[in-house]
Design an enzyme around this catalytic site. Structure first.
Site, short mmCIF file in Angstrom:
data_model
loop_
_atom_site.label_atom_id
_atom_site.label_comp_id
_atom_site.label_asym_id
_atom_site.label_seq_id
_atom_site.Cartn_x
_atom_site.Cartn_y
_atom_site.Cartn_z
N TYR A 95 0.82 -1.22 0.00
CA TYR A 95 0.00 0.00 0.00
C TYR A 95 0.86 1.26 0.00
O TYR A 95 1.85 1.36 0.73
CB TYR A 95 -0.95 -0.01 1.19
CG TYR A 95 -1.86 -1.22 1.18
CD1 TYR A 95 -2.88 -1.34 0.23
CD2 TYR A 95 -1.65 -2.28 2.06
CE1 TYR A 95 -3.68 -2.47 0.18
CE2 TYR A 95 -2.45 -3.41 2.02
CZ TYR A 95 -3.46 -3.50 1.08
OH TYR A 95 -4.25 -4.62 1.02
N ASP A 96 0.43 2.23 -0.83
CA ASP A 96 1.16 3.49 -0.98
C ASP A 96 0.57 4.61 -0.11
O ASP A 96 1.29 5.51 0.32
CB ASP A 96 1.14 3.94 -2.44
CG ASP A 96 1.89 2.99 -3.35
OD1 ASP A 96 2.79 2.28 -2.85
OD2 ASP A 96 1.57 2.94 -4.55
N THR A 97 -0.77 4.58 0.07
CA THR A 97 -1.45 5.63 0.84
C THR A 97 -2.03 5.01 2.10
O THR A 97 -2.75 4.01 2.04
CB THR A 97 -2.57 6.28 0.01
OG1 THR A 97 -2.00 6.87 -1.17
CG2 THR A 97 -3.28 7.35 0.81
#
Length: 300
Positions: free
Chosen positions: A18-20
């Site tokens: 996951y990036d956010t």
């Protein structure tokens, strides 16, 4: 079935996926004015790994600017544009979605943070922290002159709630069916530093019962909150995870928006709420005892 995170491999996989990262605050990062141990280190680690951090809270007692001050006091790095509260979302909803005419007003049950966000959005209001409403004296309609410009009632958490505020709000909504009934959120409880207290949903409950009418809720789990964030921040829901302590707000909010969800057990939800015969039907993607557990990935 939720994945129980327990070792370095689990946490590393989560960080890679996951990036956010969207965080609830009360019960996840802190209790009242007391930090949850390890929270700062985890947030710092995520930033060093290039993750985007957003803080999404239903607490409408503070404005985003006030929240920034709290973050500073607790030693948490955060920018104002990373903080999204239900007070801000409610003000944006009234100004930009409802498009409340400039000559109309909102009657507020709430605190100074909610008033600040309304002012910032150019929304006129009455009530709130007005000294005339901060009274324990008996209320009588014979002594009350309603403001004819009130076109909506907005209710948030108000630790000075009283019969006068409830009566005025009831009168505006009862006399005019077109008057909009809004709540910042419907959290039944609020996690303070020393235990649970009644939340914004408990404050608005007398109005719902008296009017036999449900309000529009702007905060989590309503999509209105996510739309408010999406209007300001571009992110891919498939690469975004919501971390919270409450199943029926945080986790439901993430699921409704197509986000992955991580439940921590440092707030409202306990182990018995997710296991056994009386387990909730709301099932997160992941569960970990505390946000501090993500530190297990730090040495990798």
């Amino acid at each position: 079935m939720a994945v129980r995170l327990s070792d370095t491999e689990h946490y590393e996989a989560l960080l890679d996926k996951y990036d956010t990262w969207m965080f609830d605050c009360d019960g996840v990062l802190w209790h009242g004015d007391r930090l949850i141990e390890g929270a700062v280190q985890v947030l710092d680690m995520l930033r060093k790994r290039g993750k985007r951090l957003l803080f999404v809270t239903n607490n409408a007692t503070k404005s985003r600017r006030s929240y920034k001050t709290k973050f500073n006091q607790l030693g948490i790095e955060a920018r104002v544009d990373e903080i999204y509260g239900s007070a801000y979302a409610a003000a944006v909803y009234i100004s930009s979605v409802m498009k409340l005419p400039k000559d109309k007003k909102v009657y507020v049950i709430g605190m100074s943070g909610l008033e600040e966000e309304l002012r910032n959005e150019g929304v006129s209001y009455v009530g709130g922290t007005d000294p005339a409403d901060l009274t324990l004296e008996s209320f009588s309609l014979a002594d009350f002159t309603p403001d004819p410009d009130v076109a909506a009632v907005l209710c948030g958490l108000d630790t000075a709630i009283n019969y006068t505020k409830l009566s005025k709000a009831f009168h505006y909504l009862h006399r005019d069916p077109s008057c909009r009934f809004l709540v910042t959120n419907e959290d039944s409880t609020f996690p303070s530093a020393h235990g649970l207290l009644p939340g914004a949903g408990a404050v608005s409950a007398p109005l719902r019962f008296a009017l036999n009418r449900d309000p529009l809720s702007v905060g989590k789990p309503a999509k209105t909150m996510l739309e408010c964030i999406q209007a300001k921040v571009h992110f891919d829901p498939k690469l975004t995870i919501m971390i919270g302590d409450r199943l029926n707000t945080d986790i439901l909010f993430g699921q409704a928006g197509g986000l992955a969800t991580l439940l921590v057990l440092t707030g409202v939800t306990s182990e018995e709420n997710i296991t056994g015969p009386n387990a909730s039907t709301i099932v997160p993607d992941y569960v970990t005892p505390s946000i501090a557990d993500l530190r297990l990935a730090k040495s990798s």
